[in-house]
Design a protein around this motif. Sequence first.
Motif, mmCIF file in Angstrom:
data_model
loop_
_atom_site.group_PDB
_atom_site.id
_atom_site.type_symbol
_atom_site.label_atom_id
_atom_site.label_comp_id
_atom_site.label_asym_id
_atom_site.label_seq_id
_atom_site.Cartn_x
_atom_site.Cartn_y
_atom_site.Cartn_z
ATOM 1 N N LYS A 5 -9.511 -4.720 -2.663
ATOM 2 C CA LYS A 5 -8.109 -4.481 -2.990
ATOM 3 C C LYS A 5 -7.408 -3.699 -1.867
ATOM 4 O O LYS A 5 -6.239 -3.927 -1.563
ATOM 5 C CB LYS A 5 -7.998 -3.725 -4.308
ATOM 6 N N LEU A 6 -8.146 -2.772 -1.269
ATOM 7 C CA LEU A 6 -7.583 -1.995 -0.162
ATOM 8 C C LEU A 6 -7.272 -2.897 1.028
ATOM 9 O O LEU A 6 -6.211 -2.771 1.656
ATOM 10 C CB LEU A 6 -8.541 -0.878 0.258
ATOM 11 N N ARG A 8 -6.584 -6.055 0.867
ATOM 12 C CA ARG A 8 -5.448 -6.917 0.515
ATOM 13 C C ARG A 8 -4.123 -6.158 0.602
ATOM 14 O O ARG A 8 -3.073 -6.749 0.859
ATOM 15 C CB ARG A 8 -5.645 -7.500 -0.877
ATOM 16 N N SER A 9 -4.193 -4.838 0.451
ATOM 17 C CA SER A 9 -2.966 -4.043 0.475
ATOM 18 C C SER A 9 -2.525 -3.682 1.897
ATOM 19 O O SER A 9 -1.433 -3.161 2.093
ATOM 20 C CB SER A 9 -3.150 -2.759 -0.336
ATOM 21 N N PRO A 11 -0.780 -3.955 5.225
ATOM 22 C CA PRO A 11 0.346 -4.767 5.713
ATOM 23 C C PRO A 11 -0.081 -5.590 6.915
ATOM 24 O O PRO A 11 -0.983 -5.212 7.662
ATOM 25 C CB PRO A 11 1.403 -3.725 6.086
ATOM 26 N N ASP A 56 -7.247 4.962 -1.107
ATOM 27 C CA ASP A 56 -6.044 4.722 -1.901
ATOM 28 C C ASP A 56 -5.087 3.834 -1.126
ATOM 29 O O ASP A 56 -4.909 4.010 0.085
ATOM 30 C CB ASP A 56 -5.366 6.056 -2.236
ATOM 31 N N ALA A 57 -4.435 2.885 -1.833
ATOM 32 C CA ALA A 57 -3.518 1.948 -1.176
ATOM 33 C C ALA A 57 -2.336 2.664 -0.531
ATOM 34 O O ALA A 57 -1.757 2.169 0.442
ATOM 35 C CB ALA A 57 -3.014 0.917 -2.186
ATOM 36 N N SER A 61 0.178 2.316 3.366
ATOM 37 C CA SER A 61 1.558 1.870 3.185
ATOM 38 C C SER A 61 2.252 1.781 4.543
ATOM 39 O O SER A 61 1.770 2.325 5.541
ATOM 40 C CB SER A 61 2.318 2.855 2.296
#
Length: 462
Positions: A5-6, A8-9, A11, A56-57, A61
């Motif tokens: 998931k990380l 995929r997050s 950018p 953490d995503a 960011s």
Amino acid sequence: MDQKKLFRSLPSVNDLLNSDKISELSKTVGANELKNLVQEAIEDARQSILSGDITDAGEVSIECMYQDLLSKMDDDRVLELQPVINATGVILHTNLGRAKLADSARHAIDAIASNATNLEYDITLGERGDRYKAIGKLVSELTGADDAIVVNNNAAAVMLVLSTFFSNKEIITSRGQLVEIGGSFRVPDIITSTGGILREVGTTNKTHLRDYENAINENTGGFLIVHTSNYKVIGFTETPDSKELKKLAEKYDLPLMNDLGSGLMLDLSEYGLGKEPTISQELQNCDLVMFSGDKLLGGPQAGIIAGKQKYIDKLKHNQLLRALRVDKMTLAALTETLKIYRDPEKAMTEIPVLNALTVIEDKLKERAENLLSLIKEKTSFDAEIVAGDTVVGGGSFPDVKLPTYLLSLESDIPVVKLDKLLKYVKYPLISRVHDESILFDIRTIDDPEFDKIITDLNEIKK
């Protein structure tokens, strides 16, 4: 959050480049470099996810990546060649560029860099000229040498002399003078790399004149003195000086060469700096003397070879000279520096190195108090004045410590962190860290740098 998931997050490159804040950075570093930095930032984030440093995503960011890019740009900025403030208390700091130039030398560089010059053009004859003629005349005037030439540093000067006169010849040198200079360059290696054959005589602490004489044979090329300017051997020691070796050299008709190193033009012993040989003193006894332009001489990086005409003429015909020669800006700065020495009293104030070496303690204390007042009045920091010592550096006066005053910066920021922050401000400030304190040595800071220090401190958030 799991790693998939990380990942995929994260950018994409385009996501970051199309961000308004990040795209603005291209105005500073250019589009291609910004793309490279973005790719590096994404790869760093991937590695941090793999190592577990990012969990953490929010840490990947666009805003966080933007901050990472700013950090990378700061790293690139501090790696570029730029002015820094030397607050270390090492006057001739090799890592910080050694000697600061006199104002007239700096102005000469600007004038020569902005115009065509008569570098190798004789204006009086209207034909090709000798780039060393003017500088040779000036060195001769100041030192008593017949002539001189200039190469890019003193190591190059020594190499040129050795390759010209000692190829396949033995060069007799005291074992106590086989020194290593900065960057692991060693005199024995320089001798052998130029085709010379090293003939060591004496011991580390004692070499007698008879040791030199006993080493002479049919393949002897001459003698080399290497001034041990970057260390001292004290106690049970003895070595012949240049005056004694001159007699031996003349007896056997052999050249006597002297690697003087630091290039002291004026006797500074009255200022508590100890007795060091000057260039003119050694030229009275030696055929050639080699010395640096950017150490005690106080000029630009250069290696100067001065001495008897017949030896200088041979050096000028060595093809290696073309590879080692200096450019017009170095010659301009060196010429103006040497001109100042026509008035020794003027040299003590106008040549920054000499001024830093000879300034009186009362003046240093007054300047420290001035900087302290500025820090207290114009920044959120506090400081106190403490007594300390300055060293000369640059392989010069190794046993000398000059009294000085230091400002000990008071802050709640941990010393290691504050020391790093001071290097990332507008005017990178290189301080001294001692006993968990950040110290600014006033002897190596110029008055015009006071305002820059205030600007730096105000950039740092306490």
